[in-house]
Scaffold this motif. Structure first.
Motif, PDB file in Angstrom:
ATOM      1  N   UNK A  73       0.842  -1.192   0.000  1.00  0.00           N
ATOM      2  CA  UNK A  73       0.000   0.000   0.000  1.00  0.00           C
ATOM      3  C   UNK A  73       0.879   1.244   0.000  1.00  0.00           C
ATOM      4  N   UNK A  74       0.365   2.355  -0.499  1.00  0.00           N
ATOM      5  CA  UNK A  74       1.151   3.596  -0.477  1.00  0.00           C
ATOM      6  C   UNK A  74       1.485   4.013   0.959  1.00  0.00           C
ATOM      7  N   UNK A  75       2.659   4.602   1.107  1.00  0.00           N
ATOM      8  CA  UNK A  75       3.136   5.058   2.421  1.00  0.00           C
ATOM      9  C   UNK A  75       3.583   6.513   2.316  1.00  0.00           C
ATOM     10  N   UNK A  76       3.323   7.258   3.387  1.00  0.00           N
ATOM     11  CA  UNK A  76       3.801   8.643   3.425  1.00  0.00           C
ATOM     12  C   UNK A  76       5.267   8.678   3.835  1.00  0.00           C
ATOM     13  N   UNK A  77       5.891   9.823   3.646  1.00  0.00           N
ATOM     14  CA  UNK A  77       7.308   9.961   4.021  1.00  0.00           C
ATOM     15  C   UNK A  77       7.503   9.782   5.529  1.00  0.00           C
ATOM     16  N   UNK A  78       6.533  10.271   6.331  1.00  0.00           N
ATOM     17  CA  UNK A  78       6.643  10.126   7.781  1.00  0.00           C
ATOM     18  C   UNK A  78       6.548   8.662   8.188  1.00  0.00           C
ATOM     19  N   UNK A  79       5.630   7.896   7.555  1.00  0.00           N
ATOM     20  CA  UNK A  79       5.497   6.479   7.875  1.00  0.00           C
ATOM     21  C   UNK A  79       6.758   5.711   7.497  1.00  0.00           C
ATOM     22  N   UNK A  80       7.324   6.041   6.350  1.00  0.00           N
ATOM     23  CA  UNK A  80       8.554   5.361   5.919  1.00  0.00           C
ATOM     24  C   UNK A  80       9.712   5.697   6.855  1.00  0.00           C
ATOM     25  N   UNK A  81       9.781   6.951   7.287  1.00  0.00           N
ATOM     26  CA  UNK A  81      10.857   7.358   8.210  1.00  0.00           C
ATOM     27  C   UNK A  81      10.747   6.606   9.519  1.00  0.00           C
ATOM     28  N   UNK A  82       9.526   6.477  10.057  1.00  0.00           N
ATOM     29  CA  UNK A  82       9.331   5.758  11.324  1.00  0.00           C
ATOM     30  C   UNK A  82       9.717   4.291  11.177  1.00  0.00           C
ATOM     31  N   UNK A  83       9.283   3.664  10.076  1.00  0.00           N
ATOM     32  CA  UNK A  83       9.589   2.249   9.872  1.00  0.00           C
ATOM     33  C   UNK A  83      11.086   2.013   9.708  1.00  0.00           C
ATOM     34  N   UNK A  84      11.748   2.866   8.941  1.00  0.00           N
ATOM     35  CA  UNK A  84      13.199   2.700   8.752  1.00  0.00           C
ATOM     36  C   UNK A  84      13.976   2.976  10.029  1.00  0.00           C
ATOM     37  N   UNK A  85      13.490   3.926  10.838  1.00  0.00           N
ATOM     38  CA  UNK A  85      14.164   4.189  12.115  1.00  0.00           C
ATOM     39  C   UNK A  85      14.108   2.997  13.045  1.00  0.00           C
ATOM     40  N   UNK A  86      12.992   2.230  12.997  1.00  0.00           N
ATOM     41  CA  UNK A  86      12.880   1.032  13.822  1.00  0.00           C
ATOM     42  C   UNK A  86      13.704  -0.115  13.259  1.00  0.00           C
ATOM     43  N   UNK A  87      13.788  -0.216  11.937  1.00  0.00           N
ATOM     44  CA  UNK A  87      14.567  -1.288  11.334  1.00  0.00           C
ATOM     45  C   UNK A  87      16.070  -1.046  11.414  1.00  0.00           C
ATOM     46  N   UNK A  88      16.469   0.217  11.390  1.00  0.00           N
ATOM     47  CA  UNK A  88      17.902   0.554  11.397  1.00  0.00           C
ATOM     48  C   UNK A  88      18.173   1.584  12.505  1.00  0.00           C
ATOM     49  N   UNK A  89      18.186   1.144  13.767  1.00  0.00           N
ATOM     50  CA  UNK A  89      18.415   2.102  14.864  1.00  0.00           C
ATOM     51  C   UNK A  89      19.817   2.695  14.866  1.00  0.00           C
ATOM     52  N   UNK A  90      20.755   2.048  14.140  1.00  0.00           N
ATOM     53  CA  UNK A  90      22.125   2.578  14.117  1.00  0.00           C
ATOM     54  C   UNK A  90      22.244   3.803  13.224  1.00  0.00           C
ATOM     55  N   UNK A  91      21.223   4.071  12.412  1.00  0.00           N
ATOM     56  CA  UNK A  91      21.244   5.221  11.508  1.00  0.00           C
ATOM     57  C   UNK A  91      20.422   6.366  12.087  1.00  0.00           C
ATOM     58  N   UNK A  92      20.828   7.567  11.752  1.00  0.00           N
ATOM     59  CA  UNK A  92      20.073   8.765  12.133  1.00  0.00           C
ATOM     60  C   UNK A  92      19.230   9.188  10.926  1.00  0.00           C
ATOM     61  N   UNK A  93      18.076   8.564  10.815  1.00  0.00           N
ATOM     62  CA  UNK A  93      17.213   8.778   9.649  1.00  0.00           C
ATOM     63  C   UNK A  93      16.229   9.900   9.962  1.00  0.00           C
ATOM     64  N   UNK A  94      16.233  10.935   9.131  1.00  0.00           N
ATOM     65  CA  UNK A  94      15.365  12.091   9.326  1.00  0.00           C
ATOM     66  C   UNK A  94      14.323  12.164   8.220  1.00  0.00           C
ATOM     67  N   UNK A  95      13.181  12.741   8.567  1.00  0.00           N
ATOM     68  CA  UNK A  95      12.055  12.792   7.645  1.00  0.00           C
ATOM     69  C   UNK A  95      12.397  13.595   6.390  1.00  0.00           C
TER      70      UNK A  95
END
Length: 214
Positions: free
Chosen positions: A145-167
């Motif tokens: 399903x389509x995802x917003x940039x905020x949803x993708x940022x949250x999901x990637x932050x949980x999958x890759x906690x070693x990275x500083x992923x910003x919206x």
């Protein structure tokens, strides 16, 4: 002769005898000091001769220069008396031995911590080598399903906690993928959603099949 003249004569005689005695003592003191001075001069001359001999011997042995007499005197005066080393008490000796015995045990722990850090870096290195574009593209491909940039940022932050992923960075990355036709963008009201090209095609095909008459 009057009494006054007799008294004056007596005082003159006393003063004359006193002065004569003082003169004699003065001459004796001069003779004594002259004798001492002569002896000191002889000692000084002897020391100077010995100094010249010692300097010549030192130069013959290869020394660079002979020390000056005044420097030697100052050095002799300036040499402090050696201090006695404080004897360590039994309790201090035990503490020192305890520190020495405890020191080797710390080294393996330090090595272990360094090894753990190196292992952590090694474990995290594959994910760290991957670019954010690859991670975002892979995440979009896994979504149905389509995802917003905020949803993708949250999901990637949980999958890759070693990275500083910003919206903002994720949004810029998504726009770059859209520009390369590696992602598609859609709007629902004021919100913007992103999907992978394959998911967008599947969603369009499903809508078309539903719109066809039975």
């Amino acid at each position: 002769m009057s009494k006054t003249e007799t008294a004056a004569t007596g005082l003159s005689t006393q003063y004359a005898s006193q002065v004569a005695a003082d003169l004699e003592n003065n001459l004796k003191e001069q003779e004594r000091i002259s004798g001492d001075l002569a002896a000191l001069q002889e000692q000084l001359a002897t020391l100077q001769q010995e100094h010249a001999v010692l300097v010549s011997i030192q130069q013959a042995l290869g020394a660079t220069s002979a020390p000056e007499k005044s420097t030697a005197r100052r050095a002799t005066k300036a040499v402090p008396t050696p201090r006695k080393k404080a004897t360590a008490s039994p309790s201090q000796g035990k503490r020192t031995q305890a520190k020495k015995s405890a020191a080797p045990s710390r080294k393996p722990a330090a090595k272990k911590s360094v090894a753990n850090k190196a292992a952590d870096k090694t474990a995290a290195s594959p994910a760290a080598r991957r670019t954010l574009i690859e991670i975002v593209r892979e995440h979009l491909s896994a979504q149905k399903e389509p995802r917003s940039a905020a949803e993708i940022t949250t999901a990637l932050g949980q999958q890759h906690p070693e990275r500083d992923i910003k919206n903002t960075v994720v949004r810029t990355t998504l726009e770059g993928l859209v520009a390369k036709n590696q992602a598609q963008r859609s709007k629902q009201g004021s919100s913007v959603f992103y999907t992978a090209p394959e998911a967008a095609k599947a969603s369009t095909a499903g809508k078309d099949s539903q719109e066809q008459p039975a």
